[in-house]
Design an enzyme around this catalytic site. Sequence first.
Site, PDB file in Angstrom:
ATOM      1  N   LYS A   1      32.556  48.408  43.190  1.00  0.00           N
ATOM      2  CA  LYS A   1      33.378  48.808  42.040  1.00  0.00           C
ATOM      3  C   LYS A   1      33.967  47.564  41.358  1.00  0.00           C
ATOM      4  CE  LYS A   1      37.392  49.427  45.070  1.00  0.00           C
ATOM      5  NZ  LYS A   1      38.105  50.399  45.919  1.00  0.00           N
TER       6      LYS A   1
ATOM      7  N   TYR B   1      53.563  26.784  24.669  1.00  0.00           N
ATOM      8  CA  TYR B   1      54.316  27.796  23.930  1.00  0.00           C
ATOM      9  C   TYR B   1      55.725  27.955  24.490  1.00  0.00           C
ATOM     10  CZ  TYR B   1      50.081  29.535  21.623  1.00  0.00           C
ATOM     11  OH  TYR B   1      48.963  29.676  20.865  1.00  0.00           O
TER      12      TYR B   1
HETATM   13  C1  LIG Z   1      38.031  49.924  47.315  1.00  0.00           C
HETATM   14  C2  LIG Z   1      37.818  50.854  48.446  1.00  0.00           C
HETATM   15  C3  LIG Z   1      37.207  50.410  49.634  1.00  0.00           C
HETATM   16  C4  LIG Z   1      36.905  48.948  49.926  1.00  0.00           C
HETATM   17  O1  LIG Z   1      38.039  48.331  50.477  1.00  0.00           O
HETATM   18  P1  LIG Z   1      38.014  46.798  50.976  1.00  0.00           P
HETATM   19  O2  LIG Z   1      39.379  46.575  51.512  1.00  0.00           O
HETATM   20  O3  LIG Z   1      37.742  45.982  49.751  1.00  0.00           O
HETATM   21  O4  LIG Z   1      36.926  46.679  51.977  1.00  0.00           O
HETATM   22  C5  LIG Z   1      36.890  51.349  50.600  1.00  0.00           C
HETATM   23  N1  LIG Z   1      37.192  52.661  50.420  1.00  0.00           N
HETATM   24  C6  LIG Z   1      37.809  53.108  49.307  1.00  0.00           C
HETATM   25  C7  LIG Z   1      38.138  54.562  49.188  1.00  0.00           C
HETATM   26  C8  LIG Z   1      38.165  52.235  48.297  1.00  0.00           C
HETATM   27  O5  LIG Z   1      38.809  52.686  47.214  1.00  0.00           O
END
Ligand SMILES: *Cc1c(COP(=O)(O)O)cnc(C)c1O
Length: 368
Positions: free
Chosen positions: A38, A264
């Site tokens: 993701k 700035y």
């Molecule tokens: C993002 C996510 C993961 C991955 O978690 P990590 O700590 O990056 O390994 C796993 N399960 C769900 C439901 C998530 O939203």
Amino acid sequence: MPKAQQTVLEINLKALSQNLKHLQSKLQPNTKFMAVVKAFAYGNDPCEIAHFLENLNVDYFAVAYTNEGVALRESGITKPILVLHPQTVNFKELIEHCLEPALYNNKILDEFLEVASAEKLNHYPVHIKFNTGLNRLGFSENDVNSIASKLKNTEAVKVESIFSHLAASEDLNEKAFTQNQIERFNNISNRFTEAIGYQPILHMCNTSGILNYPEAHFDMVRSGIGLYGFGNSEKENQFLKPIGTLKTVISQIHQIEKGESVGYNRGFISNKLTKTATLPIGHADGIGRQYGKGKGYVTINNQKAYIVGNVCMDMIMVDVSNIDCQEGDEVVVFNGETTAENLADTANTISYELITSISQRIKRVFIS
Ligand SMILES: *Cc1c(COP(=O)(O)O)cnc(C)c1O
């Protein structure tokens, strides 16, 4: 690698495969591995990363939203893809691209079942998410019987997996809380499996869960941050290698006289002769304003150069008073030694936030 002449994110695919191997070495031989890609594969590049992983030992992919899954399918990814947080408005698109929804409440379950029968689907894979304490998404344990009977009454979908998510798997002070989540998931999955009459895949662990709770690996684990090289603890970081190196270059050097200001709102006022370097990376690239005013730093010729004054949209100025450097020299924002986690610490945030914020306008370069 040639020296950076602009801001680039170098992505080391060899490190990615080593991280995968390390994480898989923690699993039983038949435990499946879901790679979480993701948010642009945590800021890296979802399609390149997923194609690379698809050729290795990965069983499943996960994304947060439907459009992320669509992009993977359009790039040719064929392995199953779980959409962790689909919205009902995207169901048709999700089905057209063979993406598998996580269903987390009655509203989304009912609407998916409606679309599934209208589209005359047969045994379409869905994933049922239960809340065991994170209190973010998921059915409650009291819903087990009612949703199981809904699901038993239809041929349109089949429950491919049931899962839950840990709230504090990286925090060993919360061991009792986590163990309670695991126990609740065990209980829910037993009752649910019995109620539907067949055995779905069970999964619960994210990266820190894999590392800290072997008893909770179940049939599959879901890893994101670990693949990208962070283990959420000093001990685990030794065995993982950050895959991303963010580099930039010195555009200009200034001599700032005592009493002059930089940037700035005159965010820095010099109390002595100071040398600054201006770099082509700013808050629109993912280095937020919270890193400004002496908090964050970059590395130039192996020395730390702290950000001076306010972070601009497209630039930062750093203090190079004691660094022998020239316009055109390469600058490391983070790499395997000075990591994204170290930089994130300076602004009281975590590696996840920094790496997922690296803007899409920064060129990605893949090295293997
Ligand atoms: C993002 C996510 C993961 C991955 O978690 P990590 O700590 O990056 O390994 C796993 N399960 C769900 C439901 C998530 O939203």
